[in-house]
Design a protein around this motif. Structure first.
Motif, PDB file in Angstrom:
ATOM      1  N   VAL A  85      -2.715  11.534   0.317  1.00  0.00           N
ATOM      2  CA  VAL A  85      -3.228  10.213  -0.018  1.00  0.00           C
ATOM      3  C   VAL A  85      -3.446   9.445   1.273  1.00  0.00           C
ATOM      4  O   VAL A  85      -2.900   9.794   2.328  1.00  0.00           O
ATOM      5  N   SER A  86      -4.247   8.389   1.198  1.00  0.00           N
ATOM      6  CA  SER A  86      -4.449   7.504   2.333  1.00  0.00           C
ATOM      7  C   SER A  86      -3.347   6.459   2.340  1.00  0.00           C
ATOM      8  O   SER A  86      -2.892   6.007   1.285  1.00  0.00           O
TER       9      SER A  86
ATOM     10  N   SER B 184       0.862  -1.181   0.000  1.00  0.00           N
ATOM     11  CA  SER B 184       0.000   0.000   0.000  1.00  0.00           C
ATOM     12  C   SER B 184       0.891   1.221   0.000  1.00  0.00           C
ATOM     13  O   SER B 184       2.118   1.113   0.028  1.00  0.00           O
ATOM     14  N   CYS B 185       0.281   2.386  -0.004  1.00  0.00           N
ATOM     15  CA  CYS B 185       1.069   3.622  -0.062  1.00  0.00           C
ATOM     16  C   CYS B 185       1.988   3.783   1.137  1.00  0.00           C
ATOM     17  O   CYS B 185       3.055   4.378   1.025  1.00  0.00           O
TER      18      CYS B 185
ATOM     19  N   PHE C  59      -3.642   3.522   2.923  1.00  0.00           N
ATOM     20  CA  PHE C  59      -4.153   2.246   2.439  1.00  0.00           C
ATOM     21  C   PHE C  59      -4.341   2.226   0.931  1.00  0.00           C
ATOM     22  O   PHE C  59      -4.713   1.195   0.367  1.00  0.00           O
ATOM     23  N   MET C  60      -4.082   3.335   0.255  1.00  0.00           N
ATOM     24  CA  MET C  60      -4.190   3.371  -1.199  1.00  0.00           C
ATOM     25  C   MET C  60      -2.991   2.671  -1.834  1.00  0.00           C
ATOM     26  O   MET C  60      -1.966   2.437  -1.202  1.00  0.00           O
ATOM     27  N   LEU C  61      -3.129   2.333  -3.113  1.00  0.00           N
ATOM     28  CA  LEU C  61      -2.036   1.677  -3.831  1.00  0.00           C
ATOM     29  C   LEU C  61      -2.161   2.011  -5.310  1.00  0.00           C
ATOM     30  O   LEU C  61      -3.172   1.695  -5.937  1.00  0.00           O
ATOM     31  N   CYS C  62      -1.127   2.660  -5.865  1.00  0.00           N
ATOM     32  CA  CYS C  62      -1.150   2.964  -7.290  1.00  0.00           C
ATOM     33  C   CYS C  62      -0.500   1.859  -8.116  1.00  0.00           C
ATOM     34  O   CYS C  62      -0.729   1.755  -9.319  1.00  0.00           O
TER      35      CYS C  62
ATOM     36  N   ASN D  18      -4.149   8.364   9.353  1.00  0.00           N
ATOM     37  CA  ASN D  18      -4.151   7.427   8.237  1.00  0.00           C
ATOM     38  C   ASN D  18      -3.808   8.081   6.910  1.00  0.00           C
ATOM     39  O   ASN D  18      -3.867   7.420   5.874  1.00  0.00           O
ATOM     40  N   GLN D  19      -3.488   9.352   6.933  1.00  0.00           N
ATOM     41  CA  GLN D  19      -3.189  10.069   5.704  1.00  0.00           C
ATOM     42  C   GLN D  19      -1.716  10.444   5.645  1.00  0.00           C
ATOM     43  O   GLN D  19      -1.046  10.583   6.663  1.00  0.00           O
TER      44      GLN D  19
ATOM     45  N   CYS E 211       5.410   2.561   0.414  1.00  0.00           N
ATOM     46  CA  CYS E 211       6.057   3.102  -0.786  1.00  0.00           C
ATOM     47  C   CYS E 211       7.116   4.111  -0.379  1.00  0.00           C
ATOM     48  O   CYS E 211       6.953   4.843   0.593  1.00  0.00           O
TER      49      CYS E 211
ATOM     50  N   CYS F 143       1.964  11.994  -1.191  1.00  0.00           N
ATOM     51  CA  CYS F 143       2.728  11.326  -2.237  1.00  0.00           C
ATOM     52  C   CYS F 143       3.743  12.321  -2.772  1.00  0.00           C
ATOM     53  O   CYS F 143       3.386  13.277  -3.469  1.00  0.00           O
TER      54      CYS F 143
END
Length: 326
Positions: A307-308, A260-261, A310-313, A282-283, A264, A286
């Motif tokens: 971004v959160s 997840s982010c 828990f996000m994933l690009c 949680n934020q 990264c 990027c």
């Protein structure tokens, strides 16, 4: 071209001169006290210039061998062990070229005395090299293990030659010295910290800056020319064992595939002063994406997209794995 020695005594005399030259070269390559260097040089010159040319008996050859061995012992024990071990290994290898050779079976048999003289000096050099390795103060576990490997290789290359030329008792003494030195080095290596070397394409420091706003340096930033700030990225690091000063730098290995982010390398925590209305734990931001600019206290600041965690690009690799030794 000089003719080969015609007898066992003549072959031993030629070998004695060559061995004296080897020991002289060894002494010149070591930082010895002045008195030791003078004593070793005098002994080698006396053997090469007086004793060897006048050699007439087996007893004289034995006396030359004893004096050469004593000379090796003196210079090895007066030199620094870390410096002497490499020179002694090299001198032991050089003694193998000091015995004369011939295509004649008769002369080859006669040269057995010369070969025994050379092997006796070789065994002396190896024994002193083993002792120097045992007396060396190694700084890490790998260095002690490398010394043990050097001893093993040298013994394997010489023990059969020593047994053939000097007999099984001499080979037993040399083997015992090597085994005891290796046992000492094993115990020493167990008390030393390992040296860990890590080389990666990119590494990130553990304590990453939390500041995500960057004051624009000049007018080019208004035109979109400002680039997102990057954390310093060292390319290699060295960590000795825990407890040393060098362990303050924690080294990580690159591993592919962030989950997840938050894993990264471009993810950054948010400074609480950046977001109006509080900071969501949680934020993050990027720091690969282009920043946008906001007016804050009359000056333009560059802020990266929020971004959160828990996000994933799916475009980037994970920055690092857990630290070594954790």
């Amino acid at each position: 071209m000089a003719s080969p020695p015609s007898s066992a005594i003549a072959g031993a005399a030629v070998s004695a001169v060559a061995l004296a030259d080897v020991i002289t070269g060894l002494a010149r390559g070591l930082p010895l006290p002045a008195a030791t260097a003078q004593s070793v040089g005098s002994a080698c010159r006396r053997i090469a210039g007086i004793t060897a040319p006048r050699l007439t008996s087996l007893g004289g050859a034995a006396a030359i061998a004893a004096e050469l061995i004593a000379t090796v012992q003196v210079l090895a024990r007066d030199a620094d062990p870390a410096d002497a071990s490499a020179g002694l290994f090299a001198a032991a290898a050089a003694t193998r070229m000091c015995a004369p050779s011939s295509a004649s079976p008769v002369l080859t048999q006669a040269y057995s005395l010369a070969r025994a003289l050379c092997v006796s000096v070789e065994a002396a050099c190896l024994g002193e090299a083993f002792l120097c390795e045992a007396r060396t103060e190694f700084g890490d576990r790998q260095a002690a293990s490398a010394a043990r490997d050097r001893i093993t290789r040298a013994l394997e290359g010489a023990v059969d030659r020593v047994a053939a030329a000097l007999g099984q008792p001499a080979a037993f003494v040399l083997t015992t010295a090597a085994n005891q030195t290796c046992a000492h080095l094993v115990d020493l290596a167990g008390s030393l910290q390992p040296l860990i070397r890590a080389e990666c394409d990119a590494l990130l420091p553990v304590d990453r800056p939390r500041v995500v706003a960057l004051r624009r340096p000049d007018a080019r930033a208004r035109a979109g020319g400002a680039q997102p700030r990057r954390d310093p990225v060292p390319h290699a690091g060295v960590v000795r064992g825990a407890g040393s000063e060098e362990s303050l730098m924690r080294v990580h290995h690159l591993v592919p595939g962030p989950e997840s982010c938050v894993t990264c390398r471009h993810f950054g925590r948010i400074d609480p002063i950046v977001l109006l209305g509080g900071n969501d734990p949680n934020q993050g931001v990027c720091r690969f994406r282009a920043p946008h600019f906001v007016e804050s206290l009359g000056a333009p600041n560059a802020v990266w997209p929020v971004v959160s965690m828990f996000m994933l690009c799916g475009e980037f690799d994970r920055a690092y794995d857990p630290p070594l030794g954790a």
